[in-house]
Design a protein around this motif. Sequence first.
Motif, PDB file in Angstrom:
ATOM      1  N   LEU A 108       0.850  -1.284   0.134  1.00 52.62           N
ATOM      2  CA  LEU A 108       0.036  -0.087   0.124  1.00 52.62           C
ATOM      3  C   LEU A 108       0.826   1.252   0.010  1.00 52.62           C
ATOM      4  O   LEU A 108       1.845   1.484   0.935  1.00 52.62           O
ATOM      5  CB  LEU A 108      -0.959  -0.034   1.397  1.00 52.62           C
ATOM      6  N   PRO A 109       0.736   2.270  -0.890  1.00 48.47           N
ATOM      7  CA  PRO A 109       1.603   3.276  -0.798  1.00 48.47           C
ATOM      8  C   PRO A 109       0.950   4.406   0.350  1.00 48.47           C
ATOM      9  O   PRO A 109      -0.068   4.222   1.073  1.00 48.47           O
ATOM     10  CB  PRO A 109       1.084   4.008  -2.016  1.00 48.47           C
ATOM     11  N   HIS A 110       2.060   5.165   0.719  1.00 50.76           N
ATOM     12  CA  HIS A 110       1.646   6.271   1.823  1.00 50.76           C
ATOM     13  C   HIS A 110       2.583   7.402   1.226  1.00 50.76           C
ATOM     14  O   HIS A 110       3.573   7.208   0.510  1.00 50.76           O
ATOM     15  CB  HIS A 110       2.350   5.753   3.217  1.00 50.76           C
ATOM     16  N   ASP A 111       1.963   8.438   1.741  1.00 49.47           N
ATOM     17  CA  ASP A 111       2.604   9.837   1.546  1.00 49.47           C
ATOM     18  C   ASP A 111       3.210  10.540   2.821  1.00 49.47           C
ATOM     19  O   ASP A 111       3.663  11.610   2.715  1.00 49.47           O
ATOM     20  CB  ASP A 111       1.691  10.663   0.785  1.00 49.47           C
ATOM     21  N   HIS A 120       4.591   1.594   1.432  1.00 54.95           N
ATOM     22  CA  HIS A 120       5.748   2.040   0.551  1.00 54.95           C
ATOM     23  C   HIS A 120       5.511   3.476  -0.171  1.00 54.95           C
ATOM     24  O   HIS A 120       4.385   3.751  -0.270  1.00 54.95           O
ATOM     25  CB  HIS A 120       6.174   1.068  -0.625  1.00 54.95           C
ATOM     26  N   PRO A 121       6.587   4.195  -0.335  1.00 52.63           N
ATOM     27  CA  PRO A 121       6.545   5.685  -1.130  1.00 52.63           C
ATOM     28  C   PRO A 121       6.062   5.278  -2.674  1.00 52.63           C
ATOM     29  O   PRO A 121       6.862   4.618  -3.234  1.00 52.63           O
ATOM     30  CB  PRO A 121       7.832   6.309  -0.639  1.00 52.63           C
ATOM     31  N   ARG A 167     -10.698   5.165   5.326  1.00 57.04           N
ATOM     32  CA  ARG A 167      -9.533   5.596   4.849  1.00 57.04           C
ATOM     33  C   ARG A 167      -8.427   5.545   5.651  1.00 57.04           C
ATOM     34  O   ARG A 167      -8.457   6.355   6.828  1.00 57.04           O
ATOM     35  CB  ARG A 167      -9.600   6.834   3.906  1.00 57.04           C
ATOM     36  N   ASP A 168      -7.147   5.158   5.100  1.00 53.15           N
ATOM     37  CA  ASP A 168      -5.976   5.263   5.923  1.00 53.15           C
ATOM     38  C   ASP A 168      -5.521   6.765   5.742  1.00 53.15           C
ATOM     39  O   ASP A 168      -5.955   7.436   4.920  1.00 53.15           O
ATOM     40  CB  ASP A 168      -5.030   4.022   5.789  1.00 53.15           C
ATOM     41  N   PRO A 169      -4.303   7.206   6.341  1.00 49.82           N
ATOM     42  CA  PRO A 169      -3.903   8.497   6.303  1.00 49.82           C
ATOM     43  C   PRO A 169      -3.659   8.842   4.582  1.00 49.82           C
ATOM     44  O   PRO A 169      -3.748  10.114   4.270  1.00 49.82           O
ATOM     45  CB  PRO A 169      -2.828   8.749   7.142  1.00 49.82           C
ATOM     46  N   ALA A 170      -3.120   7.802   3.948  1.00 46.49           N
ATOM     47  CA  ALA A 170      -2.725   8.082   2.558  1.00 46.49           C
ATOM     48  C   ALA A 170      -4.044   8.111   1.577  1.00 46.49           C
ATOM     49  O   ALA A 170      -4.023   8.211   0.465  1.00 46.49           O
ATOM     50  CB  ALA A 170      -1.679   7.194   2.002  1.00 46.49           C
TER      51      ALA A 170
END
Length: 136
Positions: free
Chosen positions: A10-13, A57-58, A123-126
């Motif tokens: 899953l992407p994160h920012d 991951h970014p 929704r997660d933070p990203a």
Amino acid sequence: MNITIREAYLPHDDPDAALAFYRDTLGFEVRNDVGYQGMRWITVGPADQPGVSIVLHPPAADPGITDDERRTITEMMAKGTFASINLATTDLDGTFDRLQAGDAEVVQEPTEQPYGIRDCAFRDPAGNMVRIQELT
């Protein structure tokens, strides 16, 4: 053939916000936290499932994508339409209450679905969609 699921990505920012959500709000254990060239990969998972992990991951680190594609990914993440994951619990109402108290963005309260499951969504933070199904 014996194939198992090992990791989902899953992407994160914002690595700190992602860590707080998956570790502190969902209660997952941190299995790895690696930084490289100003980016950060965080591996989390449920303590009772050591062989299954989520790698946060970014998205900018994905090889082979163009700047236009990166912009599209960023836009889709902001709208919450880029990535999702389905989780499951035996205590959907308790899990929902804990997530709601942790200020997670509620998308759907616990609901009986016409296709035979009861679930909720956050929704997660990203912006990733996190659906949680009730195990029966």
